[in-house]
Design a protein around this motif. Structure first.
Motif, short mmCIF file in Angstrom:
data_model
loop_
_atom_site.label_atom_id
_atom_site.label_comp_id
_atom_site.label_asym_id
_atom_site.label_seq_id
_atom_site.Cartn_x
_atom_site.Cartn_y
_atom_site.Cartn_z
N ALA A 242 -56.29 65.69 0.31
CA ALA A 242 -55.26 66.53 -0.09
C ALA A 242 -55.18 67.04 -1.50
O ALA A 242 -54.81 68.01 -1.88
CB ALA A 242 -53.78 65.72 0.15
N ALA A 243 -55.56 66.03 -2.43
CA ALA A 243 -55.71 66.48 -3.91
C ALA A 243 -56.69 67.48 -4.19
O ALA A 243 -56.54 68.46 -4.92
CB ALA A 243 -55.90 65.13 -4.64
N THR A 244 -57.88 67.26 -3.33
CA THR A 244 -58.71 68.19 -3.54
C THR A 244 -58.55 69.89 -3.15
O THR A 244 -58.64 70.75 -3.64
CB THR A 244 -60.11 68.10 -2.74
N ARG A 245 -57.64 69.66 -2.22
CA ARG A 245 -57.11 71.30 -1.59
C ARG A 245 -56.42 71.88 -2.78
O ARG A 245 -56.17 73.10 -2.89
CB ARG A 245 -56.09 70.93 -0.26
N GLU A 246 -55.88 71.03 -3.71
CA GLU A 246 -54.97 72.09 -4.72
C GLU A 246 -56.10 72.22 -5.98
O GLU A 246 -55.36 72.83 -6.88
CB GLU A 246 -53.82 70.78 -5.35
#
Length: 265
Positions: A242-246
């Motif tokens: 999830a963090a990488t998607r941002e």
């Protein structure tokens, strides 16, 4: 662009070119044997590479005939004079170096053009990728001199599984690069005439074809899997996902993929 910091080191050399930092064990007359000073210099070089935004991949190699023949004889002699606390501090310095390489934000590739024995094989064990010439012998000979392959055992069990680790560490035998590859100890065997270009090609492809943040987080993922129960590992992976998607690099990469654009990282 070439940053050459060779002069600041006595036992290794360090240079950066085209986003690849090359760390070379540079005691060919001692078969690149490890001592306390060399371990300290390696820590400094890997720290420097970690802090340098111009570096994306690190190659670790040895000058001369050997990759690294393990501990220096003078160093072993000195260890016998040490107190327990001095030996513990010394061992912890090597532990810090191994952890530093294993957990490094950047991909570390071992280029093994000669024998890698005991502590030298330990260094190969903790690199992300490793390429060795067919003539190279690898192994952990510690038990043969009444010593133990203490730190490396922790990493080797993770890398090859318990059975292979027991075989290599208990027998202290040296194996050829081809066998090391079948054991999963190294990535691939490459002929001596080609290894420089081959490793450079792998390093360049990592620089050009993969996002720096993706490489860093993927290393974290692989490194943490065995430390956590399944559910916790999956929860951590989901959060990292999830963090990488941002992340800006992810947005840029997906945009280019959707637009069928070629992206140079």
């Amino acid at each position: 662009m070439l940053h050459d910091h060779t002069n600041t080191f006595s036992f290794i050399s360090y240079e950066v070119q085209q986003r690849i930092a090359t760390v070379t064990l540079n005691r060919p007359e001692k078969r690149n044997a490890l001592n306390g000073a060399m371990v300290a210099e390696l820590q400094q070089a890997f720290r420097q590479a970690g802090e340098d935004d111009a570096v994306k991949v690190i190659v670790l190699k040895g000058a001369g005939e050997a990759f690294c023949a393990g501990a220096d004889l003078e160093y072993l002699r000195q260890l016998q004079q040490n107190t327990f606390d001095e030996n513990l501090a010394d061992s912890q310095a090597l532990m810090q170096l191994m952890l530093q390489i294993y957990r490094h934000d950047k991909v570390v590739i071992a280029q093994v053009e000669g024998h890698a024995i005991a502590g030298g094989c330990g260094l190969v064990t903790i690199c992300d990728l490793s390429y060795a010439v067919p003539e190279a012998l690898l192994g952990y000979t510690e038990v043969k001199i009444g010593f133990i392959p203490a730190l490396v055992s922790v990493f080797l069990v993770r890398k090859t599984g318990e059975g292979r680790a027991r075989e290599l560490l208990l027998t202290g035998k040296l194996i050829k690069a081809a066998q090391a590859a079948t054991y999963g100890l190294i990535t691939e065997v490459v002929p001596k005439a080609n290894i420089d270009g081959y490793v450079h090609g792998i390093a360049t492809a990592l620089c050009d074809e993969a996002a720096a943040n993706s490489l860093k987080v993927t290393k974290q993922l692989v490194g943490m899997v065995l430390d956590k129960p399944l559910q916790e590992a999956l929860e951590t992976a989901a959060r990292l996902n999830a963090a990488t998607r941002e992340h800006a690099e992810c947005r840029k990469g997906i945009q280019a993929f959707l637009n069928k654009e070629k992206l140079a990282w």
